[in-house]
Design a protein around this motif. Structure first.
Motif, PDB file in Angstrom:
ATOM      1  N   SER B  39      55.297 -18.378  46.738  1.00 13.62           N
ATOM      2  CA  SER B  39      56.604 -17.862  46.340  1.00 13.62           C
ATOM      3  C   SER B  39      56.770 -18.001  44.829  1.00 13.62           C
ATOM      4  CB  SER B  39      57.717 -18.700  46.977  1.00 13.62           C
ATOM      5  OG  SER B  39      57.593 -18.762  48.351  1.00 13.62           O
ATOM      6  N   PRO B  40      57.687 -17.232  44.246  1.00 14.99           N
ATOM      7  CA  PRO B  40      58.031 -17.483  42.845  1.00 14.99           C
ATOM      8  C   PRO B  40      58.538 -18.922  42.686  1.00 14.99           C
ATOM      9  CG  PRO B  40      59.030 -15.419  43.605  1.00 14.99           C
ATOM     10  CD  PRO B  40      58.477 -16.110  44.813  1.00 14.99           C
ATOM     11  N   ASP B  68      51.748 -11.327  36.611  1.00 12.14           N
ATOM     12  CA  ASP B  68      53.203 -11.329  36.647  1.00 12.14           C
ATOM     13  C   ASP B  68      53.701  -9.901  36.564  1.00 12.14           C
ATOM     14  OD1 ASP B  68      54.766 -13.774  36.869  1.00 12.14           O
ATOM     15  OD2 ASP B  68      53.607 -14.468  35.147  1.00 12.14           O
ATOM     16  N   ILE B  69      54.883  -9.682  37.090  1.00 13.70           N
ATOM     17  CA  ILE B  69      55.542  -8.384  36.974  1.00 13.70           C
ATOM     18  C   ILE B  69      55.773  -8.066  35.498  1.00 13.70           C
ATOM     19  CG2 ILE B  69      57.595  -7.086  37.590  1.00 13.70           C
ATOM     20  CD1 ILE B  69      56.385  -7.960  40.112  1.00 13.70           C
ATOM     21  N   CYS B  94      53.971  -5.673  43.075  1.00 15.04           N
ATOM     22  CA  CYS B  94      54.341  -6.975  43.618  1.00 15.04           C
ATOM     23  C   CYS B  94      53.154  -7.850  43.965  1.00 15.04           C
ATOM     24  CB  CYS B  94      55.187  -6.763  44.866  1.00 15.04           C
ATOM     25  SG  CYS B  94      54.355  -5.702  46.070  1.00 15.04           S
ATOM     26  N   HIS B  95      51.953  -7.451  43.550  1.00 13.89           N
ATOM     27  CA  HIS B  95      50.738  -8.205  43.895  1.00 13.89           C
ATOM     28  C   HIS B  95      49.658  -7.811  42.898  1.00 13.89           C
ATOM     29  CE1 HIS B  95      50.475  -4.250  45.838  1.00 13.89           C
ATOM     30  NE2 HIS B  95      49.231  -4.308  45.437  1.00 13.89           N
ATOM     31  N   ASP B  97      45.760  -6.454  42.561  1.00 12.82           N
ATOM     32  CA  ASP B  97      44.714  -5.846  43.370  1.00 12.82           C
ATOM     33  C   ASP B  97      43.379  -5.989  42.639  1.00 12.82           C
ATOM     34  OD1 ASP B  97      44.397  -3.681  41.572  1.00 12.82           O
ATOM     35  OD2 ASP B  97      45.887  -2.479  42.628  1.00 12.82           O
ATOM     36  N   VAL B 121      50.812 -12.802  41.563  1.00  9.63           N
ATOM     37  CA  VAL B 121      52.255 -12.614  41.393  1.00  9.63           C
ATOM     38  C   VAL B 121      52.979 -13.502  42.410  1.00  9.63           C
ATOM     39  CG1 VAL B 121      54.126 -10.917  41.563  1.00  9.63           C
ATOM     40  CG2 VAL B 121      51.907 -10.232  40.633  1.00  9.63           C
ATOM     41  N   GLY B 122      54.091 -14.080  42.011  1.00  7.42           N
ATOM     42  CA  GLY B 122      54.865 -14.929  42.925  1.00  7.42           C
ATOM     43  C   GLY B 122      55.458 -14.117  44.050  1.00  7.42           C
ATOM     44  N   ASN B 123      54.861 -14.242  45.239  1.00 10.37           N
ATOM     45  CA  ASN B 123      55.252 -13.395  46.365  1.00 10.37           C
ATOM     46  C   ASN B 123      54.449 -13.897  47.557  1.00 10.37           C
ATOM     47  OD1 ASN B 123      55.447 -11.296  48.281  1.00 10.37           O
ATOM     48  ND2 ASN B 123      55.473  -9.693  46.711  1.00 10.37           N
ATOM     49  N   LEU B 124      55.140 -14.289  48.596  1.00 15.82           N
ATOM     50  CA  LEU B 124      54.456 -14.889  49.747  1.00 15.82           C
ATOM     51  C   LEU B 124      54.027 -13.824  50.763  1.00 15.82           C
ATOM     52  CD1 LEU B 124      53.748 -17.813  50.286  1.00 15.82           C
ATOM     53  CD2 LEU B 124      55.947 -18.132  51.405  1.00 15.82           C
ATOM     54  N   VAL B 125      54.257 -12.547  50.442  1.00 18.53           N
ATOM     55  CA  VAL B 125      53.985 -11.497  51.427  1.00 18.53           C
ATOM     56  C   VAL B 125      52.815 -10.617  50.966  1.00 18.53           C
ATOM     57  CG1 VAL B 125      54.957  -9.661  52.827  1.00 18.53           C
ATOM     58  CG2 VAL B 125      56.454 -11.476  51.965  1.00 18.53           C
ATOM     59  N   CYS B 126      53.062  -9.757  50.003  1.00 17.28           N
ATOM     60  CA  CYS B 126      52.139  -8.668  49.682  1.00 17.28           C
ATOM     61  C   CYS B 126      50.765  -9.132  49.163  1.00 17.28           C
ATOM     62  CB  CYS B 126      52.789  -7.713  48.694  1.00 17.28           C
ATOM     63  SG  CYS B 126      54.510  -7.322  49.131  1.00 17.28           S
ATOM     64  N   TYR B 130      45.575  -8.271  49.763  1.00 11.01           N
ATOM     65  CA  TYR B 130      44.646  -7.741  48.765  1.00 11.01           C
ATOM     66  C   TYR B 130      43.547  -8.744  48.435  1.00 11.01           C
ATOM     67  CZ  TYR B 130      47.768  -3.851  48.309  1.00 11.01           C
ATOM     68  OH  TYR B 130      48.518  -2.738  48.597  1.00 11.01           O
TER      69      TYR B 130
END
Lengths: 228, 228
Positions: B39-40, B68-69, B94-95, B97, B121-126, B130
């Motif tokens: 997560s972020p 980062d975004i 959001c990720h 690749d 990137v801070g994100n527990l999903v996308c 990859y």
């Protein structure tokens, strides 16, 4: 790979069409709708639990749609507080979209509801792009996440009307400068309102709940033909 | 909307092709590559800062790609510790690749590198979907995020080889049951290894850094033709 942008644009255009229908439905009933967005674990569900518990003793009738990749845990937690709560399980999708909300409303009648809280999937990126017909996006930033997040994830801060600076009870233990976080957030969104909150100890949720009630009253005053 | 699944499948297939090339490049040089996901605000950058600082005094040479975004802040922080660090700014995606990693490596030569850390990137999903050519995905779960995350975001826990239970210094102030989090994570990934970490106070980063060094040595032992 070249197809990605147009497909995404079409998806967003279709989403906006469905969201406009939702917004009209909420407006026609005088419902104030909040789309709550944050990182995983920032505290959205706990905030909603405390909010529902506080509203239980008021004249405001609430309902919650709560989104998650998997599990019904959040709806189970939220239903204990006397208002309807419905889980939307996205099955892998990293955000809620307007069509998911529209389908969920088949099982969550809007009649008699004053405030609809939509708790998005925990994700500070993707949910920002999807209009759900809400009156306002509220971004929750917990102080344990670091004060650099508004500039690192500007999309959601740019689209938010309110930022909750949350878990303020943990501020003494966190390396977080609230003034810097607010200043950075207002660099991307100068009109952003900010309310400090916590679920355990001071400052509590009172200022946030009062904000919701003020916004509900303002919407009702601006749209006098709406219910009740 | 009906096009979404096939396009996504093609994107992932192309990503896997590029990732396979990266994996071969890392393998040929005996580089151990870690893809760090959370997560972020879970603490990835701080963990890497502490890790680089500790490795500075060892024979292990590290490099970091940090996604980062927006903003170059993380690379700025990481470059202070004596190893090369390069920012990948995704500009909204959001990720990370595999193609982003491959392009970044044009500016970050792999010669002489033992361990490549990729901070997603801070994100527990996308990011879970990859492949970046890494040897292992490491998921960071901070105790301030709540112990319900492994079942709510199972995709990343299923694909991870190691979970860092982080910010353990804040455990006395958090409502977090480490045993429950580990049990839930192992329900989705029975072979998941777990290491407890913190950047401020005990238990520190020592067990994590030792884990990286063991995995690097194991890779070198299994692929004896690789450099150094």
């Amino acid at each position: 790979m070249t197809e990605r942008v147009p497909v995404r644009e079409n998806v967003l255009k279709e989403n906006d069409r469905v969201a406009a229908g939702l917004r009209a439905a909420f407006g026609g009933r005088g419902i104030f709708c909040v789309n709550l967005i944050s990182s995983p674990g920032a505290g959205k569900t706990s905030i909603l639990e405390g909010t529902l518990e506080a509203l239980r003793g008021s004249s405001v009738r609430a309902a919650v749609l709560t989104g998650d990749i998997q599990t019904e845990r959040d709806a189970d937690r939220l239903r204990r507080h006397g208002f309807p709560a419905l889980q939307i399980t996205t099955g892998g999708t990293c955000h809620l979209d307007a069509a998911m909300v529209r389908r969920a409303l088949d099982s969550l009648p809007l009649d008699g509801i004053d405030v609809l809280f939509i708790e998005n999937v925990g994700n500070l990126v993707c949910p920002a792009s999807y209009d759900l017909g809400e009156d306002v996006k509220v971004v929750v930033l917990s102080v344990t996440e670091g004060d650099d997040k508004p500039l690192k994830y500007p999309g959601i801060f740019r689209r938010a009307g309110l930022m909750l600076l949350h878990k303020m009870d943990l501020l003494p233990h966190a390396r977080f400068d609230p003034a810097a976080a607010v200043a950075d957030a207002r660099r991307v969104q100068p009109d952003l309102e900010v309310v400090e909150t916590s679920c355990y100890g001071a400052p509590g949720l009172g200022a946030w709940i009062a904000w919701v009630q003020r916004r509900l009253e303002a919407k009702r005053a601006a749209e006098p033909h709406a219910q009740p």
